[in-house]
Scaffold this motif. Sequence first.
Motif, PDB file in Angstrom:
ATOM      1  N   LEU A  72      71.796  71.635  54.768  1.00 23.50           N
ATOM      2  CA  LEU A  72      72.337  72.029  55.970  1.00 23.50           C
ATOM      3  C   LEU A  72      73.682  72.151  56.473  1.00 23.50           C
ATOM      4  CD1 LEU A  72      69.168  70.089  57.938  1.00 23.50           C
ATOM      5  CD2 LEU A  72      69.255  72.632  57.376  1.00 23.50           C
ATOM      6  N   THR A  73      74.280  71.136  56.058  1.00 23.60           N
ATOM      7  CA  THR A  73      75.636  71.116  56.285  1.00 23.60           C
ATOM      8  C   THR A  73      76.388  72.266  55.448  1.00 23.60           C
ATOM      9  OG1 THR A  73      75.841  68.897  56.314  1.00 23.60           O
ATOM     10  CG2 THR A  73      77.800  69.595  56.081  1.00 23.60           C
ATOM     11  N   ASP A  74      75.830  72.553  54.559  1.00 27.71           N
ATOM     12  CA  ASP A  74      76.531  73.743  53.715  1.00 27.71           C
ATOM     13  C   ASP A  74      76.268  75.093  54.367  1.00 27.71           C
ATOM     14  OD1 ASP A  74      77.919  72.162  51.874  1.00 27.71           O
ATOM     15  OD2 ASP A  74      76.083  72.523  50.355  1.00 27.71           O
ATOM     16  N   GLU A  75      75.187  75.001  54.795  1.00 27.79           N
ATOM     17  CA  GLU A  75      74.627  76.429  55.608  1.00 27.79           C
ATOM     18  C   GLU A  75      75.292  76.348  57.042  1.00 27.79           C
ATOM     19  OE1 GLU A  75      72.543  78.921  54.773  1.00 27.79           O
ATOM     20  OE2 GLU A  75      72.541  78.024  52.692  1.00 27.79           O
ATOM     21  N   ILE A  76      75.592  75.352  57.619  1.00 31.77           N
ATOM     22  CA  ILE A  76      76.217  75.176  58.647  1.00 31.77           C
ATOM     23  C   ILE A  76      77.785  75.826  58.556  1.00 31.77           C
ATOM     24  CG2 ILE A  76      77.262  74.017  60.565  1.00 31.77           C
ATOM     25  CD1 ILE A  76      74.663  72.385  60.500  1.00 31.77           C
ATOM     26  N   LYS A 119      81.864  80.043  59.092  1.00 34.35           N
ATOM     27  CA  LYS A 119      82.856  80.940  58.524  1.00 34.35           C
ATOM     28  C   LYS A 119      82.566  82.273  58.907  1.00 34.35           C
ATOM     29  CE  LYS A 119      84.702  82.216  54.165  1.00 34.35           C
ATOM     30  NZ  LYS A 119      84.447  82.498  52.636  1.00 34.35           N
ATOM     31  N   ILE A 120      81.006  82.631  58.707  1.00 32.95           N
ATOM     32  CA  ILE A 120      80.699  84.005  59.319  1.00 32.95           C
ATOM     33  C   ILE A 120      80.989  84.333  60.752  1.00 32.95           C
ATOM     34  CG2 ILE A 120      78.642  85.453  59.691  1.00 32.95           C
ATOM     35  CD1 ILE A 120      77.542  84.300  57.059  1.00 32.95           C
ATOM     36  N   ASN A 121      80.699  83.385  61.492  1.00 30.66           N
ATOM     37  CA  ASN A 121      81.063  83.513  62.784  1.00 30.66           C
ATOM     38  C   ASN A 121      82.672  83.515  63.299  1.00 30.66           C
ATOM     39  OD1 ASN A 121      80.553  83.318  65.701  1.00 30.66           O
ATOM     40  ND2 ASN A 121      81.055  81.281  65.946  1.00 30.66           N
TER      41      ASN A 121
END
Length: 123
Positions: free
Chosen positions: A94-98, A103-105
């Motif tokens: 989940l931390t990696d996804e966040i 980064k995308i944001n």
Amino acid sequence: MVDNGSVGFNGKLAAFITRIVGSMCCAYAFAALALVSLPEAIHQGAFALVSWISQTFLQLVLLSVVMVGQQVLTKASDKQALQTFQDTEAVLRLTDEIHKLVKINNELTDEIHRSVILGRQNS
């Protein structure tokens, strides 16, 4: 499971005996064996009875019961450790996804800022 191939004969024998003694069947057998001498201990009086309880019954029977209890507690501890490990892995995913989403944001926010600045310059 421990690899008994490297512990030799003595290690294998000790593990075998531990499995046997650390069973409830052995605890019941020890209890039955201890009860054989109970009538004689009762006949000899209070001191002999207390001695029989502490030296014969408790030591024989509790040895196996405690070993079984340790096995149960070890299995519960292993299960809890596995669950903690799996939870930690999930949190890391989940931390990696966040981090990816942040980064995308940030990239999208930078693109919006550039668009706004270019829009103002062209107006």
